[in-house]
Design a protein around this motif. Structure first.
Motif, short mmCIF file in Angstrom:
data_model
loop_
_atom_site.label_atom_id
_atom_site.label_comp_id
_atom_site.label_asym_id
_atom_site.label_seq_id
_atom_site.Cartn_x
_atom_site.Cartn_y
_atom_site.Cartn_z
N UNK A 27 -10.89 -2.05 -11.82
CA UNK A 27 -11.54 -0.73 -11.85
C UNK A 27 -10.51 0.39 -12.12
N UNK A 28 -9.61 0.10 -13.05
CA UNK A 28 -8.59 1.07 -13.46
C UNK A 28 -7.74 1.55 -12.29
N UNK A 29 -7.53 0.67 -11.32
CA UNK A 29 -6.68 1.01 -10.18
C UNK A 29 -5.24 1.21 -10.64
N UNK A 30 -4.49 1.98 -9.85
CA UNK A 30 -3.11 2.30 -10.21
C UNK A 30 -2.19 1.15 -9.80
N UNK A 31 -2.12 0.16 -10.65
CA UNK A 31 -1.15 -0.92 -10.47
C UNK A 31 0.21 -0.46 -10.96
N UNK A 32 1.23 -1.20 -10.59
CA UNK A 32 2.58 -0.89 -11.09
C UNK A 32 2.59 -0.91 -12.61
N UNK A 33 1.88 -1.88 -13.20
CA UNK A 33 1.87 -2.01 -14.66
C UNK A 33 1.14 -0.84 -15.31
N UNK A 34 -0.01 -0.46 -14.78
CA UNK A 34 -0.76 0.64 -15.39
C UNK A 34 0.03 1.95 -15.30
N UNK A 35 0.64 2.20 -14.15
CA UNK A 35 1.43 3.44 -14.00
C UNK A 35 2.56 3.46 -15.02
N UNK A 36 3.24 2.35 -15.19
CA UNK A 36 4.35 2.29 -16.15
C UNK A 36 3.85 2.52 -17.57
N UNK A 37 2.73 1.91 -17.94
CA UNK A 37 2.20 2.07 -19.30
C UNK A 37 1.69 3.49 -19.54
N UNK A 38 1.05 4.06 -18.54
CA UNK A 38 0.57 5.43 -18.71
C UNK A 38 1.74 6.39 -18.87
N UNK A 39 2.78 6.21 -18.10
CA UNK A 39 3.96 7.08 -18.22
C UNK A 39 4.57 6.95 -19.62
N UNK A 40 4.66 5.73 -20.13
CA UNK A 40 5.25 5.53 -21.46
C UNK A 40 4.40 6.18 -22.54
#
Length: 248
Positions: A27-40
């Protein structure tokens, strides 16, 4: 701009980059991977001279469910993401058509403009799993009604988009979020890029000053609470789909 991310899809139309959170499994939770990809992806948008503004939106029925309890980001990584949204020299607009919980509300607070449709719902659910909305307070406390935050932080109640707009969590709400955002995006496209950058800086200066003052204290609070016995019970209960032991 090309779509090279697995959790954040990017598209570009008439100067507006749309970044879509696309992690339906959690559910689009803030995983370590999602945070890293969004920042990039945000960094790429910041360097792209053809991008005038950024829309942050989502797939599915949930904008963001908060921190991913199975793969949580380090509190410092979340702080860096929120700071990046505030410091980016281009306006960031949140487009919400679903549910927003816990840490996802911090993203809304970091956006310059946030709009939601009638189907959106919001809740600060941290207290129900034994923690507090600590890090996300960096963006929410300066921009949201204090008395309303007291209620919703302490109770974890769910509220709708009209209430979210009333308390300052959203800029605007309406039956159709795209109708709400049409004049907003038109205005951003008509604005000078330099003027947008300087006006955003004008608006975020005080927020960033408080951000710097409070980051250390709130990051330590978050780390302490996530390591507590209450948090272990609350997160276990959440994952097991049961009530935590403290519920009366």
């Amino acid at each position: 701009m090309t779509d090279t991310q697995s959790l954040v899809r990017a598209a570009h139309h008439r100067g507006v980059a749309t970044l879509t959170l696309d992690s339906p499994a959690n559910r689009n939770a803030l995983s370590a991977a999602l945070v890293a990809e969004l920042r990039a992806t945000l960094e790429q948008c910041g360097r792209d001279g053809t991008v005038r503004a950024i829309v942050l939106t989502h797939t599915g029925t949930t904008f963001c469910a908060g921190a991913d309890l199975r793969d949580p980001p380090d509190p410092k990584a979340l702080v860096e993401l929120l700071r990046q949204l505030l410091e980016l020299r281009k306006p960031v607009v949140a487009r919400v058509t679903g549910h927003v919980r816990a840490g996802g509300l911090g993203l809304l607070g970091a956006c310059d403009i946030a709009a939601a449709g009638a189907e959106a719902t919001f809740a600060f659910t941290e207290v129900r799993i034994g923690v507090a909305p600590a890090v996300i307070s960096l963006t929410l406390r300066p921009r949201t009604d204090a008395r309303a935050l007291a209620r919703y932080y302490l109770t974890g109640e769910t509220f709708g988009s009209a209430e979210a707009a009333r308390i300052g969590l959203l800029t605007a709400a309406g039956a159709d979020v795209d109708d709400v955002l049409e004049p907003v995006l038109d205005g951003l496209r008509r604005a000078s890029p330099t003027a947008l950058a300087e006006t955003k800086h004008l608006l975020t200066t005080k927020v960033l000053e408080n951000f710097d003052l409070d980051t250390g204290e709130l990051t330590r609070l978050s780390s302490r609470l996530f390591a507590s016995a209450d948090a272990r019970e609350g997160m276990t209960a959440f994952l097991e789909r049961r009530e935590p032991g403290w519920v009366l």
